[in-house]
Design an enzyme around this catalytic site. Structure first.
Site, short mmCIF file in Angstrom:
data_model
loop_
_atom_site.label_atom_id
_atom_site.label_comp_id
_atom_site.label_asym_id
_atom_site.label_seq_id
_atom_site.Cartn_x
_atom_site.Cartn_y
_atom_site.Cartn_z
CE1 TYR A 154 -3.61 2.46 0.15
CE2 TYR A 154 -2.82 3.11 2.32
CZ TYR A 154 -3.64 3.32 1.23
OH TYR A 154 -4.49 4.40 1.22
CE1 TYR A 164 -2.87 0.30 5.49
CE2 TYR A 164 -0.47 0.44 5.40
CZ TYR A 164 -1.65 -0.23 5.09
OH TYR A 164 -1.61 -1.40 4.39
CB ALA A 204 -6.59 -6.86 6.46
P1 NAI Z 1 -7.65 -10.15 4.47
O1 NAI Z 1 -7.96 -9.90 5.91
O2 NAI Z 1 -8.69 -10.78 3.65
O3 NAI Z 1 -6.29 -10.98 4.34
C1 NAI Z 1 -5.23 -10.90 5.27
C2 NAI Z 1 -4.83 -12.34 5.56
O4 NAI Z 1 -3.65 -12.41 6.35
C3 NAI Z 1 -5.92 -13.10 6.35
O5 NAI Z 1 -6.36 -14.21 5.60
C4 NAI Z 1 -5.19 -13.56 7.60
O6 NAI Z 1 -5.64 -14.81 8.11
C5 NAI Z 1 -3.75 -13.63 7.07
N1 NAI Z 1 -2.78 -13.70 8.15
C6 NAI Z 1 -2.72 -12.93 9.28
N2 NAI Z 1 -1.72 -13.34 10.06
C7 NAI Z 1 -1.12 -14.38 9.41
C8 NAI Z 1 -0.01 -15.22 9.72
N3 NAI Z 1 0.68 -15.08 10.86
N4 NAI Z 1 0.32 -16.19 8.84
C9 NAI Z 1 -0.37 -16.36 7.69
N5 NAI Z 1 -1.42 -15.59 7.34
C10 NAI Z 1 -1.79 -14.61 8.20
O7 NAI Z 1 -7.27 -8.70 3.90
P2 NAI Z 1 -6.67 -8.21 2.50
O8 NAI Z 1 -6.98 -6.77 2.44
O9 NAI Z 1 -7.10 -9.11 1.42
O10 NAI Z 1 -5.10 -8.33 2.73
C11 NAI Z 1 -4.24 -8.99 1.84
C12 NAI Z 1 -3.00 -8.14 1.58
O11 NAI Z 1 -3.38 -6.99 0.82
C13 NAI Z 1 -2.33 -7.60 2.85
O12 NAI Z 1 -0.93 -7.63 2.68
C14 NAI Z 1 -2.83 -6.17 2.89
O13 NAI Z 1 -2.01 -5.33 3.66
C15 NAI Z 1 -2.78 -5.85 1.41
N6 NAI Z 1 -3.48 -4.64 0.99
C16 NAI Z 1 -4.78 -4.46 1.37
C17 NAI Z 1 -5.44 -3.29 1.03
C18 NAI Z 1 -6.84 -3.05 1.50
O14 NAI Z 1 -7.27 -1.89 1.49
N7 NAI Z 1 -7.58 -4.07 1.89
C19 NAI Z 1 -4.77 -2.23 0.23
C20 NAI Z 1 -3.42 -2.54 -0.14
C21 NAI Z 1 -2.80 -3.71 0.24
#
Ligand code: NAI
Length: 292
Positions: A154, A164, A204
């Protein structure tokens, strides 16, 4: 235009996606789109996510994809995950890191008063875990020459976004790990990149205080509007395919043009109207956000 599902861009490839939780997850959409483009997919997440998310549903939609339990902050887990992956699946052609979490954000800690144990955890879960995944994939011979590694970032890695918090620091680390690994992986023709995605409604994402406002602001500041999780997955597929073999060590913005904008007409108009609206000025104390 041909059906999106029929390009076959990932035909003959195998990959693993770490981090799908539910349908809103960026990782979920990437796994599904990669499968629809012809890849064989494995899915991984922590044990609690397997209990509370809908990962079995995703596995079903991806041709009964193997599901591997792995906490990406634990060396033994990650090691075992790649051993299991190699045994069940053979070495993969791509690895997607779609993992992030900050306890400091969840508990709304002010940046000046971060809990340092949680801060370390944020850096570990959201940044260092990428290093660990790549390290154990290499040690176990679980990624093929010419492969592609992708993580999600991000823009708060480079610019300040007040709410953030420590995730901005974690994203800087993540992007730096990509650069540090780049030339080393290149010796085997493997590339590594991050996609810097628009704010997206996921578990997240929506945990960030003021997310709705950030999402609206970002949309108004992006000439093409915010990019959705599905659109992110479509872009991700190209980076996992052979069409991008010479793209490495990049942080690639997928944000509707947001990162290159200075000001947009709708934002200037809104700010102007708001600044001259006495009712609003009384409710939002702009002095709070200026240096004292
Ligand atoms: P999400 O909550 O669907 O996915 C995050 C995942 O990380 C979850 O499935 C969670 O179980 C997993 N996780 C947490 N701790 C963990 C660990 N110790 N080991 C393995 N997995 C673990 O949310 P999202 O948004 O799909 O996030 C995916 C990526 O996208 C992240 O890196 C997030 O920072 C990034 N991102 C998200 C944005 C947003 O606005 N949602 C914008 C830009 C980047």
């Amino acid at each position: 235009m041909p059906d999106k599902a029929h390009y076959g861009l990932l035909k003959g490839k195998k990959g693993i996606v770490f981090g799908p939780l539910d349908e809103s997850s960026i990782g979920w959409q990437i796994a599904l789109h990669a499968y629809n483009e012809g890849a064989e997919i494995a899915i991984s997440n922590v044990a609690t996510a397997l209990r509370f998310g809908n990962i079995d549903e995703l596995a079903g939609k991806c041709g009964d994809a193997p599901v591997i339990v792995c906490d990406a902050t634990k060396n033994e887990d990650v090691d075992k995950a790649f051993v299991e992956l190699k045994k069940k699946f053979g070495p993969v052609d791509f690895i997607v890191h779609s993992i992030g979490m900050s306890q400091n954000i969840r508990k709304q800690m002010p940046y000046e008063e971060l809990n340092y144990e949680w801060f370390m955890r944020t850096l570990d879960v959201s940044g260092m875990s990428l290093h660990r995944l790549v390290s154990y994939a290499l040690r176990n011979g679980a990624i093929n020459d010419g492969g592609s590694i992708l993580a999600l970032s991000y823009i708060a890695s480079q610019r300040n976004y007040w709410t953030y918090s420590d995730m901005g620091d974690a994203k800087s680390l993540l992007e730096s790990i990509v650069r540090s690994y780049g030339p080393r992986l290149a010796q085997r023709g493997i590339r590594i990149n991050t996609i810097s995605q628009s704010p997206t409604y996921t578990k997240a994402g929506s945990g960030i205080p003021g997310f709705e406002q950030m999402h609206e602001y970002s949309d108004l500041m992006s000439p093409l509007g915010n990019a959705s999780a599905e659109e992110c997955a479509e872009y991700a597929v190209t980076l996992l395919s052979d069409l991008t073999r010479k793209v490495t060590m990049q942080n690639l913005f997928h944000d509707g043009g947001y990162s290159s904008m200075g000001a947009t007409i709708p934002m200037i108009r809104l700010a102007h109207e708001a600044l001259h609206d006495e009712d609003l000025a009384r409710r939002v104390d702009l002095e709070d956000y200026k240096p004292s």
